[in-house]
Motif scaffolding. Structure first.
Motif, mmCIF file in Angstrom:
data_model
loop_
_atom_site.group_PDB
_atom_site.id
_atom_site.type_symbol
_atom_site.label_atom_id
_atom_site.label_comp_id
_atom_site.label_asym_id
_atom_site.label_seq_id
_atom_site.Cartn_x
_atom_site.Cartn_y
_atom_site.Cartn_z
ATOM 1 N N ARG A 214 0.823 -1.194 0.000
ATOM 2 C CA ARG A 214 0.000 0.000 0.000
ATOM 3 C C ARG A 214 0.863 1.252 0.000
ATOM 4 O O ARG A 214 1.904 1.312 0.639
ATOM 5 N N ALA A 215 0.371 2.262 -0.693
ATOM 6 C CA ALA A 215 1.059 3.543 -0.633
ATOM 7 C C ALA A 215 0.879 4.123 0.757
ATOM 8 O O ALA A 215 -0.167 3.955 1.396
ATOM 9 N N PRO A 216 1.881 4.831 1.265
ATOM 10 C CA PRO A 216 1.770 5.383 2.610
ATOM 11 C C PRO A 216 0.707 6.462 2.676
ATOM 12 O O PRO A 216 0.518 7.242 1.742
ATOM 13 N N SER A 217 0.017 6.492 3.772
ATOM 14 C CA SER A 217 -0.990 7.514 3.992
ATOM 15 C C SER A 217 -0.312 8.819 4.376
ATOM 16 O O SER A 217 0.750 8.838 4.999
ATOM 17 N N SER A 218 -0.924 9.942 4.020
ATOM 18 C CA SER A 218 -0.365 11.228 4.396
ATOM 19 C C SER A 218 -0.835 11.681 5.765
ATOM 20 O O SER A 218 -0.468 12.754 6.238
ATOM 21 N N SER A 219 -1.683 10.870 6.414
ATOM 22 C CA SER A 219 -2.188 11.258 7.731
ATOM 23 C C SER A 219 -1.081 11.210 8.760
ATOM 24 O O SER A 219 -0.189 10.367 8.698
ATOM 25 N N PRO A 220 -1.090 12.134 9.739
ATOM 26 C CA PRO A 220 -0.015 12.184 10.728
ATOM 27 C C PRO A 220 -0.083 11.013 11.695
ATOM 28 O O PRO A 220 -1.114 10.362 11.839
ATOM 29 N N ILE A 221 1.030 10.730 12.337
ATOM 30 C CA ILE A 221 1.081 9.676 13.348
ATOM 31 C C ILE A 221 0.206 10.074 14.530
ATOM 32 O O ILE A 221 0.230 11.216 14.997
ATOM 33 N N GLY A 271 11.186 -13.819 14.384
ATOM 34 C CA GLY A 271 10.160 -13.467 15.345
ATOM 35 C C GLY A 271 9.788 -11.999 15.234
ATOM 36 O O GLY A 271 10.338 -11.159 15.924
ATOM 37 N N GLY A 272 8.853 -11.634 14.359
ATOM 38 C CA GLY A 272 8.505 -10.234 14.181
ATOM 39 C C GLY A 272 9.652 -9.448 13.602
ATOM 40 O O GLY A 272 9.911 -8.319 13.991
ATOM 41 N N ARG A 273 10.373 -10.030 12.638
ATOM 42 C CA ARG A 273 11.622 -9.422 12.197
ATOM 43 C C ARG A 273 11.409 -8.074 11.528
ATOM 44 O O ARG A 273 12.268 -7.205 11.621
ATOM 45 N N MET A 274 10.279 -7.837 10.822
ATOM 46 C CA MET A 274 10.054 -6.533 10.220
ATOM 47 C C MET A 274 9.906 -5.465 11.294
ATOM 48 O O MET A 274 10.497 -4.384 11.197
ATOM 49 N N PHE A 275 9.128 -5.738 12.336
ATOM 50 C CA PHE A 275 8.952 -4.729 13.383
ATOM 51 C C PHE A 275 10.276 -4.461 14.093
ATOM 52 O O PHE A 275 10.593 -3.322 14.417
ATOM 53 N N PRO A 291 17.546 12.392 9.512
ATOM 54 C CA PRO A 291 16.194 12.644 9.005
ATOM 55 C C PRO A 291 15.364 11.362 8.999
ATOM 56 O O PRO A 291 15.807 10.336 8.481
ATOM 57 N N ILE A 292 14.177 11.421 9.551
ATOM 58 C CA ILE A 292 13.278 10.258 9.486
ATOM 59 C C ILE A 292 11.856 10.702 9.782
ATOM 60 O O ILE A 292 11.610 11.585 10.624
ATOM 61 N N ASN A 293 10.927 10.132 9.059
ATOM 62 C CA ASN A 293 9.502 10.266 9.356
ATOM 63 C C ASN A 293 8.813 9.004 8.863
ATOM 64 O O ASN A 293 9.473 8.061 8.407
ATOM 65 N N ALA A 294 7.490 8.975 8.939
ATOM 66 C CA ALA A 294 6.767 7.747 8.596
ATOM 67 C C ALA A 294 6.923 7.394 7.117
ATOM 68 O O ALA A 294 7.075 6.218 6.761
ATOM 69 N N ASP A 295 6.911 8.410 6.253
ATOM 70 C CA ASP A 295 7.037 8.121 4.822
ATOM 71 C C ASP A 295 8.406 7.529 4.504
ATOM 72 O O ASP A 295 8.515 6.554 3.752
ATOM 73 N N LEU A 296 9.465 8.117 5.062
ATOM 74 C CA LEU A 296 10.811 7.631 4.778
ATOM 75 C C LEU A 296 10.990 6.201 5.284
ATOM 76 O O LEU A 296 11.509 5.340 4.564
ATOM 77 N N LEU A 297 10.550 5.943 6.524
ATOM 78 C CA LEU A 297 10.714 4.600 7.076
ATOM 79 C C LEU A 297 9.855 3.590 6.321
ATOM 80 O O LEU A 297 10.279 2.455 6.084
ATOM 81 N N PHE A 298 8.668 3.996 5.913
ATOM 82 C CA PHE A 298 7.805 3.115 5.130
ATOM 83 C C PHE A 298 8.474 2.748 3.808
ATOM 84 O O PHE A 298 8.493 1.576 3.396
ATOM 85 N N ASP A 299 9.027 3.742 3.119
ATOM 86 C CA ASP A 299 9.644 3.479 1.811
ATOM 87 C C ASP A 299 10.897 2.618 1.954
ATOM 88 O O ASP A 299 11.160 1.744 1.120
ATOM 89 N N LEU A 300 11.676 2.847 3.015
ATOM 90 C CA LEU A 300 12.849 2.003 3.250
ATOM 91 C C LEU A 300 12.419 0.576 3.552
ATOM 92 O O LEU A 300 12.980 -0.395 3.008
ATOM 93 N N ARG A 313 2.479 -6.682 2.848
ATOM 94 C CA ARG A 313 2.280 -6.408 4.267
ATOM 95 C C ARG A 313 1.237 -5.297 4.412
ATOM 96 O O ARG A 313 1.573 -4.103 4.413
ATOM 97 N N PRO A 314 -0.032 -5.662 4.539
ATOM 98 C CA PRO A 314 -1.082 -4.638 4.605
ATOM 99 C C PRO A 314 -0.995 -3.759 5.842
ATOM 100 O O PRO A 314 -1.529 -2.650 5.850
ATOM 101 N N ASP A 315 -0.311 -4.221 6.911
ATOM 102 C CA ASP A 315 -0.217 -3.434 8.147
ATOM 103 C C ASP A 315 1.121 -2.721 8.291
ATOM 104 O O ASP A 315 1.465 -2.259 9.375
ATOM 105 N N LEU A 316 1.876 -2.609 7.200
ATOM 106 C CA LEU A 316 3.213 -2.033 7.309
ATOM 107 C C LEU A 316 3.178 -0.591 7.795
ATOM 108 O O LEU A 316 3.997 -0.186 8.621
ATOM 109 N N ARG A 317 2.241 0.193 7.300
ATOM 110 C CA ARG A 317 2.172 1.599 7.727
ATOM 111 C C ARG A 317 1.948 1.689 9.236
ATOM 112 O O ARG A 317 2.587 2.498 9.925
#
Length: 338
Positions: A214-221, A271-275, A291-300, A313-317
């Motif tokens: 999924r493309a990352p949402s622009s909504s704030p954390i 064991g939950g290696r992505m998280f 520099p880091i935010n949700a979009d950068l970490l999501f894309d990485l 991974r539908p719950d990646l965001r």
């Protein structure tokens, strides 16, 4: 004889190697399947590599694989879904040595299990990926892609009890334990699968996933309950994130950038290696003021997941956002109490 490298839990780093003939290996797994073990303590259950490991756990230290170990977690609404009984019948008709055991989250409504296949000969590391593709093709492409990693740990079966845990270590309270399904089957007398002619197989990389993340949402954390200092840390590092498409952004989201991604191979984390990967990247960035935010970490994370043959991974965001908040809070608390 079949080599197997065993770890006394996924967190342990000291393995021990053993050899079994195929009937004894079947007996070992069947005995394990009858012993009760809490789903929440899965990481403490014995785990194994289906072959010989000659150093720290990574693909480069696999001497050979003695048998195949594959996870089958196909969703029940997928046309390729295969239940336990159907798979057992198919294996019996193939007349092959196999072990079949349900995994921790197997339900009557959605069977999940591990398939262990006897090989006629050892598979050398340079042929492992081709063998993975070959076997996955024989079973209709239903293997979990993470099992393409030769050094990946697989857990022994058990008579699982209680609730499983999420990637961040919390019990999944709404998991339907009363619908759980557990079973075991094996063929201790069946022969090994004949290895293909690897010179005629051409599988240099895993095929691309059929669905894009999924493309990352622009909504704030959502920052409910996050301290003022943690919020300040989140905002400080987010404020210096370069524009998407810039050279700096591309560099930060490149899986080979060790400044962000670190030096540990992604496949070494069980064991939950992505998280865990997300938390390590976030902690590294916050502690160094990167520099880091949700979009950068999501894309990485998306790039790393694709590079390692990961599934959609539908719950990646949501995992990204939890990791950022968790590590920002931890680091800000540590700085407040040196």
């Amino acid at each position: 004889m079949f080599d197997i490298t065993v770890f006394d839990g996924a967190r342990k780093t000291a393995p021990f190697a053993a050899q079994y003939d195929w009937p004894d290996l079947c007996e070992l797994f069947e005995e394990a399947s009858q012993k009760p073990w809490c789903r929440s303590a899965k990481l403490d259950q014995m785990a194994y590599i289906p072959g010989l490991l000659t150093g720290p756990r990574c693909s480069n230290n696999i001497a050979h694989l003695s048998f195949g170990s594959y996870d089958i977690d196909t969703a029940s609404d997928d046309p390729a879904y295969t239940n336990f009984d159907t798979m057992r019948d198919a294996l019996e008709s193939m007349n092959v040595g196999y072990i079949l055991a349900t995994s921790t989250k197997s339900l009557r409504s959605a069977h999940r299990f591990r398939l262990i296949i006897r090989f006629e000969q050892r598979v050398l590391p340079q042929n492992h990926l081709a063998m993975w593709h070959h076997m996955n093709g024989r079973f209709g492409g239903i293997f979990d892609r993470s099992t393409h990693d030769a050094s990946r740990l697989s857990f022994f079966p058990a008579r699982w009890t209680g609730l499983p845990r999420s990637a961040d270590g919390q019990d999944i309270a709404d998991w339907p334990e009363t619908d759980s399904f557990q079973a075991f089957a094996c063929n201790a007398d069946g022969p090994g699968v004949v290895l293909p002619d690897f010179s005629n197989l051409n599988h240099p990389v895993l095929p691309a996933a059929t669905r894009e993340p999924r493309a990352p949402s622009s909504s704030p954390i959502q920052r409910n309950g996050v301290s003022e200092k943690a919020t300040e840390l989140l905002e400080t590092c987010a404020a210096i994130v370069p524009d998407k498409g810039s050279a700096g952004y591309r560099l930060a989201t490149n899986p080979s950038n060790r400044l962000y991604a670190g030096t540990r191979a992604f496949g070494e984390i069980q064991g939950g290696r992505m998280f865990r990967f997300l938390c390590r990247v976030a902690a590294r960035a916050f502690s160094r003021g990167l520099p880091i935010n949700a979009d950068l970490l999501f894309d990485l994370a998306t790039a790393v997941n694709k590079e390692n043959g990961g599934h959609h991974r539908p719950d990646l965001r949501r995992e990204v956002e939890r990791a950022l908040i968790k590590e920002a809070q931890f680091i800000s608390d540590a700085r407040s109490h040196p």
